[in-house]
Design a protein around this motif. Structure first.
Motif, PDB file in Angstrom:
ATOM      1  N   ASN A  24       0.823  -1.211   0.000  1.00 51.17           N
ATOM      2  CA  ASN A  24       0.000   0.000   0.000  1.00 51.17           C
ATOM      3  C   ASN A  24       0.864   1.272   0.000  1.00 51.17           C
ATOM      4  OD1 ASN A  24      -2.363   1.391  -0.077  1.00 51.17           O
ATOM      5  ND2 ASN A  24      -2.773   1.245   2.124  1.00 51.17           N
ATOM      6  N   ASP A  25       1.931   1.270   0.808  1.00 49.54           N
ATOM      7  CA  ASP A  25       2.855   2.421   0.835  1.00 49.54           C
ATOM      8  C   ASP A  25       3.367   2.721  -0.574  1.00 49.54           C
ATOM      9  OD1 ASP A  25       2.685   2.717   3.497  1.00 49.54           O
ATOM     10  OD2 ASP A  25       4.632   1.804   3.990  1.00 49.54           O
ATOM     11  N   VAL A  35      -5.597  -3.685   2.544  1.00 51.19           N
ATOM     12  CA  VAL A  35      -5.976  -4.541   1.399  1.00 51.19           C
ATOM     13  C   VAL A  35      -7.083  -3.847   0.606  1.00 51.19           C
ATOM     14  CG1 VAL A  35      -6.851  -6.794   0.679  1.00 51.19           C
ATOM     15  CG2 VAL A  35      -5.407  -6.638   2.692  1.00 51.19           C
ATOM     16  N   ASP A  36      -8.022  -3.273   1.335  1.00 48.11           N
ATOM     17  CA  ASP A  36      -9.136  -2.551   0.710  1.00 48.11           C
ATOM     18  C   ASP A  36      -8.590  -1.427  -0.178  1.00 48.11           C
ATOM     19  OD1 ASP A  36     -11.550  -1.468   0.101  1.00 48.11           O
ATOM     20  OD2 ASP A  36     -12.203  -1.119   2.164  1.00 48.11           O
ATOM     21  N   HIS A  37      -7.614  -0.715   0.346  1.00 48.73           N
ATOM     22  CA  HIS A  37      -7.038   0.390  -0.418  1.00 48.73           C
ATOM     23  C   HIS A  37      -6.338  -0.108  -1.682  1.00 48.73           C
ATOM     24  CE1 HIS A  37      -4.373   3.759  -1.437  1.00 48.73           C
ATOM     25  NE2 HIS A  37      -5.465   4.442  -1.123  1.00 48.73           N
ATOM     26  N   ILE A  38      -5.596  -1.196  -1.536  1.00 51.87           N
ATOM     27  CA  ILE A  38      -4.905  -1.763  -2.712  1.00 51.87           C
ATOM     28  C   ILE A  38      -5.952  -2.184  -3.752  1.00 51.87           C
ATOM     29  CG2 ILE A  38      -3.423  -3.636  -3.561  1.00 51.87           C
ATOM     30  CD1 ILE A  38      -2.255  -3.729  -0.618  1.00 51.87           C
ATOM     31  N   ALA A  39      -6.997  -2.890  -3.265  1.00 51.03           N
ATOM     32  CA  ALA A  39      -8.052  -3.377  -4.183  1.00 51.03           C
ATOM     33  C   ALA A  39      -8.699  -2.209  -4.925  1.00 51.03           C
ATOM     34  CB  ALA A  39      -9.098  -4.163  -3.393  1.00 51.03           C
ATOM     35  N   SER A  40      -8.890  -1.094  -4.200  1.00 56.02           N
ATOM     36  CA  SER A  40      -9.578   0.037  -4.830  1.00 56.02           C
ATOM     37  C   SER A  40      -8.720   0.684  -5.921  1.00 56.02           C
ATOM     38  CB  SER A  40      -9.972   1.076  -3.777  1.00 56.02           C
ATOM     39  OG  SER A  40      -8.803   1.703  -3.298  1.00 56.02           O
ATOM     40  N   ARG A  41      -7.402   0.442  -5.879  1.00 55.48           N
ATOM     41  CA  ARG A  41      -6.509   0.972  -6.920  1.00 55.48           C
ATOM     42  C   ARG A  41      -6.299  -0.003  -8.074  1.00 55.48           C
ATOM     43  NH1 ARG A  41      -3.144   5.307  -5.438  1.00 55.48           N
ATOM     44  NH2 ARG A  41      -4.157   6.393  -3.742  1.00 55.48           N
ATOM     45  N   MET A  42      -6.885  -1.185  -7.960  1.00 55.65           N
ATOM     46  CA  MET A  42      -6.672  -2.191  -9.015  1.00 55.65           C
ATOM     47  C   MET A  42      -7.736  -2.060 -10.103  1.00 55.65           C
ATOM     48  SD  MET A  42      -5.428  -5.400  -6.649  1.00 55.65           S
ATOM     49  CE  MET A  42      -5.151  -6.551  -7.982  1.00 55.65           C
ATOM     50  N   ALA A  43      -7.662  -2.934 -11.112  1.00 56.81           N
ATOM     51  CA  ALA A  43      -8.598  -2.866 -12.244  1.00 56.81           C
ATOM     52  C   ALA A  43     -10.047  -2.967 -11.755  1.00 56.81           C
ATOM     53  CB  ALA A  43      -8.290  -4.002 -13.208  1.00 56.81           C
ATOM     54  N   ASN A  44     -10.954  -2.342 -12.495  1.00 59.64           N
ATOM     55  CA  ASN A  44     -12.369  -2.370 -12.096  1.00 59.64           C
ATOM     56  C   ASN A  44     -12.942  -3.786 -12.081  1.00 59.64           C
ATOM     57  OD1 ASN A  44     -12.630   0.292 -11.619  1.00 59.64           O
ATOM     58  ND2 ASN A  44     -13.321   0.810 -13.706  1.00 59.64           N
ATOM     59  N   GLU A  45     -12.620  -4.526 -13.121  1.00 58.31           N
ATOM     60  CA  GLU A  45     -13.090  -5.916 -13.184  1.00 58.31           C
ATOM     61  C   GLU A  45     -12.119  -6.779 -12.403  1.00 58.31           C
ATOM     62  OE1 GLU A  45     -15.822  -7.435 -14.499  1.00 58.31           O
ATOM     63  OE2 GLU A  45     -16.513  -5.349 -14.577  1.00 58.31           O
ATOM     64  N   LEU A  46     -12.290  -6.765 -11.097  1.00 58.82           N
ATOM     65  CA  LEU A  46     -11.306  -7.430 -10.236  1.00 58.82           C
ATOM     66  C   LEU A  46     -11.787  -8.829  -9.839  1.00 58.82           C
ATOM     67  CD1 LEU A  46      -8.662  -7.031  -8.633  1.00 58.82           C
ATOM     68  CD2 LEU A  46     -10.041  -6.162  -6.751  1.00 58.82           C
ATOM     69  N   GLN A  47     -10.926  -9.814 -10.061  1.00 60.65           N
ATOM     70  CA  GLN A  47     -11.232 -11.155  -9.557  1.00 60.65           C
ATOM     71  C   GLN A  47     -10.525 -11.311  -8.215  1.00 60.65           C
ATOM     72  OE1 GLN A  47      -9.483 -14.339 -11.810  1.00 60.65           O
ATOM     73  NE2 GLN A  47     -10.481 -15.948 -10.605  1.00 60.65           N
TER      74      GLN A  47
END
Ligand code: AMP
Length: 426
Positions: free
Chosen positions: A137-138, A170-182
């Protein structure tokens, strides 16, 4: 069929790599989750360490990552540095067996390593990132690591992530990933508190639950060591010497108790190290290295410090005390009897532990009682009356008034229970 791994739907090079490292067939969890992950399905894999869960997510990710694309395609997060490093090592095990033109670039990103050096390392973009949520995240926040190209996220040991307060990272990382996230979540337990996070990111996930006993029960002998009101620490020292194990992990519930035990063992000249939350990261890393080389005989640890860690050749688990949450008993036991080896999970037992034992019996764990006699632990068929309860022994309570024929009935009942106990002890 080319190899038993073909049914996982992974490519031939991966199948060959698994055969080359000596694996014979997929484990339960691998069979049940790998094809789904390859198909792009969100997945909740409920299983513990020792079930082969690391490859259950590594294999489909390695199958799907395109090594021609110079961008981050998948992220794996784990709650501790050791676990992240261990996942990375499992990755290397397979990767080393792959033909060069099919190899993918992975990087381990964990706290404790120099930030600048890490940023330097990231100049060649990894296709797979494996690390702890805080450090990833950092780097994401500092834009030194770009993850919006990645559409696969693994959250390993999610319940522990929650306990340790890492879910927000983890939530923050997920929010920066692709929209269609598996998203693939692996966790020994799926607590209610985890649900909001799961609901936020997962669409109709497939929930696969592999019962711990499928992996452990066959290979692990569960033993209860009756301390009979004697000083527990003294009993533990006797036990350690009597077992003289190849390698044992001794579990206690608090850092303080871990320290007390480790100090006492060291002063008895036993070869011992300790692992708990207050041990500095550098020392922890060093201990883990020495564990792998079997440089000492006993490791005293708390649950959180030891969970998820795959140490080869653990012959004995010794529970100084039962954990408050009995799921941890299963996790502890899972440290031994790995990958077809047999193991012993022994617990110092006091009458106050009766309730815990009963609950574990309901989870199909059968225990063997032992008593300390003439310098060694001896299996006993029957616990002594003072601490005996009907569930564990052939002690049957007498009614106040004895009816005619009662004695005969009682004898029959005893015989039946003894037969059942003998069966359980096999
Ligand atoms: P894990 O549950 O991922 O910590 O895996 C436990 C151990 O099982 C690790 O040492 C793995 O290398 C090993 N393992 C994983 N998959 C298999 C398999 N299909 N056959 C034999 N061993 C395996």
């Amino acid at each position: 069929m080319k190899t038993p791994f073909e049914r996982l739907k992974i490519n031939e090079s991966l199948q060959d790599a698994l055969m080359n490292i000596g694996f014979k067939k997929p484990t339960d969890i691998q069979e049940r989750v790998v094809p789904g992950i390859i198909n792009g399905q969100d997945m909740i894999g409920q299983s513990q360490t020792g079930s082969g869960k690391t490859f259950a997510f590594l294999l489909p990710l390695m199958h799907r990552i395109d090594n021609k694309k110079d961008e981050v395609q998948a992220v794996i997060t784990a709650p501790t540095r050791e676990l992240a490093q261990q996942i990375y090592n499992e990755f290397l095990k397979i990767s080393e067996q792959m033909p060069e033109e099919e190899q993918i670039r992975a990087k381990a990103i964990v706290g404790g390593t120099d930030r600048k050096r890490m940023a330097e390392k990231l100049k060649s973009v990894p296709q797979l990132v494996i690390g702890t949520p805080g450090r990833i995240n950092d780097l994401v926040k500092a834009q030194e690591l770009v993850v919006y190209t990645a559409n696969m996220l693994v959250v390993d040991e999610a319940d522990q992530m929650l306990d340790m307060g890492f879910i927000e990272d983890v939530d923050h990382i997920a929010s920066r990933m692709a929209n269609e996230l598996q998203m693939m979540v692996f966790s020994a337990t799926v607590p209610e508190k985890l649900q909001p996070f799961l609901k936020k990111y997962m669409k109709n996930p497939k929930h696969v639950h592999v019962e711990p006993q499928h992996v452990t029960a066959k290979d692990i002998k569960h033993v209860l060591l009756e301390t009979k009101h004697k000083d527990k620490l003294t009993m533990l020292l006797k036990t350690a010497k009597d077992f003289n194990p190849f390698f044992a992990i001794i579990f206690a519930n608090t850092k303080k108790t871990v320290d007390e035990i480790a100090d006492a063992m060291a002063s008895e000249g036993l070869s011992v190290e300790r692992l708990h939350g207050d041990i500095p990261p550098r020392t922890r890393k060093n201990i883990m290295k020495r564990v792998q080389k079997a440089e000492f005989q006993f490791l005293v640890a708390t649950d959180l410090a030891a969970r998820g860690i795959d140490i080869k050749g653990v012959s004995h688990i010794i529970n100084y005390e039962f954990p408050k949450d009995l799921d941890f008993y299963i996790h502890r036991a899972g440290r031994t009897g790995r990958a077809g080896m047999s193991g012993i999970c022994a617990s110092l037992f006091e009458p106050t532990d009766q309730h815990a034992v009963q609950k574990l019996k309901e989870r199909k764990i059968s225990f063997q009682f032992e008593q300390y006699k003439n310098g060694e632990w001896i299996a006993v068929k029957q616990r002594e009356k003072a601490s005996a309860k009907p569930q564990d022994s052939v002690y049957v309570p007498k009614p106040k008034k004895v009816k005619p024929g009662y004695k005969k009935k009682l004898d029959e009942q005893k015989k039946k229970l003894m037969k059942k106990n003998r069966r359980n002890q096999k």
